[in-house]
Write a protein that holds these residues in place. Structure first.
Motif, PDB file in Angstrom:
ATOM      1  N   VAL A   1       0.826  -1.210   0.000  1.00  0.00           N
ATOM      2  CA  VAL A   1       0.000   0.000   0.000  1.00  0.00           C
ATOM      3  C   VAL A   1       0.861   1.261   0.000  1.00  0.00           C
ATOM      4  N   GLN A   2       1.973   1.227   0.706  1.00  0.00           N
ATOM      5  CA  GLN A   2       2.845   2.398   0.797  1.00  0.00           C
ATOM      6  C   GLN A   2       3.717   2.602  -0.444  1.00  0.00           C
ATOM      7  N   ASN A   3       3.854   1.587  -1.277  1.00  0.00           N
ATOM      8  CA  ASN A   3       4.778   1.680  -2.407  1.00  0.00           C
ATOM      9  C   ASN A   3       4.141   1.555  -3.780  1.00  0.00           C
ATOM     10  N   PHE A   4       2.841   1.295  -3.831  1.00  0.00           N
ATOM     11  CA  PHE A   4       2.152   1.147  -5.108  1.00  0.00           C
ATOM     12  C   PHE A   4       0.807   1.847  -5.051  1.00  0.00           C
ATOM     13  N   LEU A   5       0.357   2.335  -6.187  1.00  0.00           N
ATOM     14  CA  LEU A   5      -0.992   2.863  -6.319  1.00  0.00           C
ATOM     15  C   LEU A   5      -1.880   1.704  -6.763  1.00  0.00           C
ATOM     16  N   LEU A   6      -2.791   1.316  -5.906  1.00  0.00           N
ATOM     17  CA  LEU A   6      -3.637   0.160  -6.193  1.00  0.00           C
ATOM     18  C   LEU A   6      -5.018   0.596  -6.671  1.00  0.00           C
ATOM     19  N   SER A   7      -5.535  -0.134  -7.631  1.00  0.00           N
ATOM     20  CA  SER A   7      -6.919   0.067  -8.032  1.00  0.00           C
ATOM     21  C   SER A   7      -7.807  -0.524  -6.938  1.00  0.00           C
ATOM     22  N   PRO A   8      -9.088  -0.180  -6.924  1.00  0.00           N
ATOM     23  CA  PRO A   8      -9.975  -0.795  -5.934  1.00  0.00           C
ATOM     24  C   PRO A   8      -9.978  -2.327  -6.019  1.00  0.00           C
ATOM     25  N   ALA A   9      -9.916  -2.859  -7.220  1.00  0.00           N
ATOM     26  CA  ALA A   9      -9.897  -4.328  -7.379  1.00  0.00           C
ATOM     27  C   ALA A   9      -8.614  -4.919  -6.798  1.00  0.00           C
TER      28      ALA A   9
ATOM     29  N   THR B   1      -8.768  -4.949  -3.054  1.00  0.00           N
ATOM     30  CA  THR B   1      -9.624  -6.041  -2.588  1.00  0.00           C
ATOM     31  C   THR B   1      -8.863  -7.359  -2.579  1.00  0.00           C
ATOM     32  N   VAL B   2      -8.105  -7.617  -3.621  1.00  0.00           N
ATOM     33  CA  VAL B   2      -7.298  -8.843  -3.670  1.00  0.00           C
ATOM     34  C   VAL B   2      -6.277  -8.840  -2.547  1.00  0.00           C
TER      35      VAL B   2
ATOM     36  N   ASP C   1      -3.839 -14.064   2.796  1.00  0.00           N
ATOM     37  CA  ASP C   1      -3.569 -14.480   4.163  1.00  0.00           C
ATOM     38  C   ASP C   1      -2.274 -13.880   4.677  1.00  0.00           C
ATOM     39  N   ASP C   2      -2.223 -13.619   5.976  1.00  0.00           N
ATOM     40  CA  ASP C   2      -0.994 -13.201   6.651  1.00  0.00           C
ATOM     41  C   ASP C   2      -0.409 -14.394   7.354  1.00  0.00           C
ATOM     42  N   PRO C   3       0.869 -14.591   7.441  1.00  0.00           N
ATOM     43  CA  PRO C   3       1.858 -13.826   6.686  1.00  0.00           C
ATOM     44  C   PRO C   3       1.989 -14.373   5.280  1.00  0.00           C
ATOM     45  N   LEU C   4       2.251 -13.504   4.339  1.00  0.00           N
ATOM     46  CA  LEU C   4       2.413 -13.919   2.946  1.00  0.00           C
ATOM     47  C   LEU C   4       3.739 -14.623   2.726  1.00  0.00           C
ATOM     48  N   HIS C   5       4.785 -14.108   3.362  1.00  0.00           N
ATOM     49  CA  HIS C   5       6.118 -14.654   3.093  1.00  0.00           C
ATOM     50  C   HIS C   5       6.240 -16.070   3.651  1.00  0.00           C
TER      51      HIS C   5
END
Length: 64
Positions: A25-33, A36-37, A42-46
């Motif tokens: 969220v801090q490094n990309f401009l996300l569309s609403p879709a 939502t994705v 799930d956390d954690p992703l890594h």
């Protein structure tokens, strides 16, 4: 990311590992879709493997 020096890249890798969703969220401009994705991931992703996002960032590897 490839232009960052090692200490700066390490900070980014730590941030990705600590809170992947926040980093996105801090490094990309996300569309609403896209937002939502991201919310549905799930956390954690890594994972603790060579295919993890933090590993890729810290080594300059490509994600597979």
């Amino acid at each position: 990311m490839y232009a960052l020096n090692d200490p700066a890249l390490g900070l980014q890798a730590d941030a990705v590992q600590t809170n992947f969703k926040l980093w996105i969220v801090q490094n990309f401009l996300l569309s609403p879709a896209q937002a939502t994705v991201l919310t549905g991931i799930d956390d954690p992703l890594h994972v603790t493997s060579r295919n993890s996002v933090p590993f890729a960032f810290s080594t300059g590897s490509k994600l597979t």
